[in-house]
Design an enzyme around this catalytic site. Structure first.
Site, PDB file in Angstrom:
ATOM      1  N   CYS A 106     -74.751   2.824  39.299  1.00 45.03           N
ATOM      2  CA  CYS A 106     -74.754   2.963  37.846  1.00 45.03           C
ATOM      3  C   CYS A 106     -74.068   4.228  37.358  1.00 45.03           C
ATOM      4  CB  CYS A 106     -76.191   2.940  37.333  1.00 45.03           C
ATOM      5  SG  CYS A 106     -77.225   4.276  37.985  1.00 45.03           S
ATOM      6  N   THR A 107     -73.576   5.073  38.258  1.00 40.98           N
ATOM      7  CA  THR A 107     -72.976   6.338  37.842  1.00 40.98           C
ATOM      8  C   THR A 107     -71.902   6.189  36.774  1.00 40.98           C
ATOM      9  OG1 THR A 107     -73.416   7.230  40.047  1.00 40.98           O
ATOM     10  CG2 THR A 107     -71.863   8.437  38.671  1.00 40.98           C
TER      11      THR A 107
END
Length: 385
Positions: free
Chosen positions: A97-98
């Site tokens: 999800c970065t």
């Protein structure tokens, strides 16, 4: 019991969705109940060997596959699981999800949604296209739905729609499903038969940063104090638990449920900071009477939430302390006996990136019910592969 239904897990991490898969038919908030064995993780994949160590420690029946998903063929994933196309009942997973989180949003390439890791969404679509599961569940941070990432998100939905899965998406608050944490995640769910998936109704209600109206017909949100009930009250303090250094003394003076704003000219602490000059989580302390804020994967040294109780160092100084592994497991609604590889920081990184068990269970149980595998009023196996 019939043969368990096989599931492919992508970007498995610490195994939050994997736990939800294998306990999807268990009762709400019953982490010790492993369910009837409706589903099994046939193969779990990740590029992080430490995360795979965690998976092997807790999912001894699941095969694991290590490597960059961009270099792993779908045939290899299926072969490792002993499956052929159309045999997996589910593909589940949360691409890292970065690229879509607020963390590091100051980076220009993230503000402009040019992070190369965003292509991992396309890899998820590729595995769904080539393995043809009966349904899929994809989760990610809420930031994926922001206008900044509109292009990637719309491409994801369009690509899955072109496969005939009729993807539906919704941002869910973990606390609304029995998790003692105000954590929002987006879920995208689709069925191979094209039928529309209906998201589960919340079971709990309470005040959050956005919601001030409480539904009294639902169960109150589980608080951090309730979540920690029964944990040992006194353990030896380890060095990595102590919040010390430049802001150590200030952190210790922040009351439960408050943050650095306590030390502005509007509250009762020291006048050390400008109003709203820091992130909300800076020097944040848990409130035992409320759910926790989001457990972050890689917080800075003065980023909470920290425990509401202070400790004393060997030098007699009063300091705030970081959460212990047992407490983080409770905030994620993971079972107490769940084993995570690595140091305390490694544990927080893995858990901070994971899906809370009860939230994942709610979504997967709803999906299996709508697919006809679970009786809505009696969560038991009623069909098998």
């Amino acid at each position: 019991m019939g043969e368990q239904l096989p599931v492919i897990s992508l970007f498995s991490g610490a195994g939050g969705l994997d736990l939800a898969v294998e306990r999807a038919d268990a009762d709400l908030l019953a982490p010790a109940d492993e369910g009837s064995g409706l589903l099994r993780v046939a193969v779990a994949t990740d590029y992080d060997d430490q995360a795979l160590d965690t998976l092997r420690d807790n999912f001894d029946r699941a095969a694991t596959l290590s490597g960059d998903i961009r270099t792993i063929a779908t045939d290899q994933i299926l072969g490792t699981a002993g499956l052929r196309p159309s045999e997996p009942v589910l593909v589940v997973g949360g691409p890292p999800c970065t690229p879509f989180s607020k963390s590091g949003f100051w980076l220009e390439q993230k503000r402009e949604s040019r992070d190369p890791n965003a292509s991992l969404l396309d890899e998820y679509v590729r595995v769904v296209r080539e393995s043809r599961p009966e349904a899929f569940v994809l989760e990610n941070v809420q930031g994926l739905t922001y206008s900044t990432h509109k292009h990637q998100f719309e491409r994801l939905l369009r690509s899955l729609g072109e496969l005939g899965y009729n993807p539906q998406w919704k941002v869910l608050l973990a606390a609304d499903y029995g998790v003692p944490q105000l954590r929002r995640r987006v879920f995208v769910v689709g069925r191979r038969d094209g039928q529309r998936f209906e998201f589960p109704e919340p079971t709990h209600s309470g005040r959050s940063e956005r919601d001030r109206t409480i539904d009294t017909t639902k169960i109150p949100h589980v608080t951090a104090g309730e979540a920690f009930r029964g944990l040992p009250a006194s353990l030896r303090v380890t060095e990595d638990e102590i919040v010390d250094g430049r802001y150590g003394e200030l952190a210790a003076e922040v009351p439960p449920g408050q943050n650095y704003l306590w030390h502005t000219d509007r509250y009762g602490g020291r006048n050390e900071f400008e109003w709203r000059s820091r992130y909300w989580t800076f020097l944040l302390r848990l409130d035992p009477a409320r759910p926790s804020t989001t457990l972050q994967a890689q917080p800075g040294p003065w980023v909470g939430p920290f425990h509401w109780e202070n400790i004393r160092t060997n030098d007699g100084l009063e300091r705030a302390r970081r959460l212990r592994v047992s407490e983080m497991l409770r905030l994620m609604s993971f079972p107490d006996n769940f084993r995570i590889a690595g140091s305390r920081a490694d544990v927080q990184r893995q858990l901070g990136n994971a899906v809370p068990l009860e939230l994942g269970k709610a979504v997967i149980k709803a999906l299996m019910t709508q697919l006809g595998y679970v009786n809505e009023h009696a969560p038991v196996l009623i069909a098998s592969g």
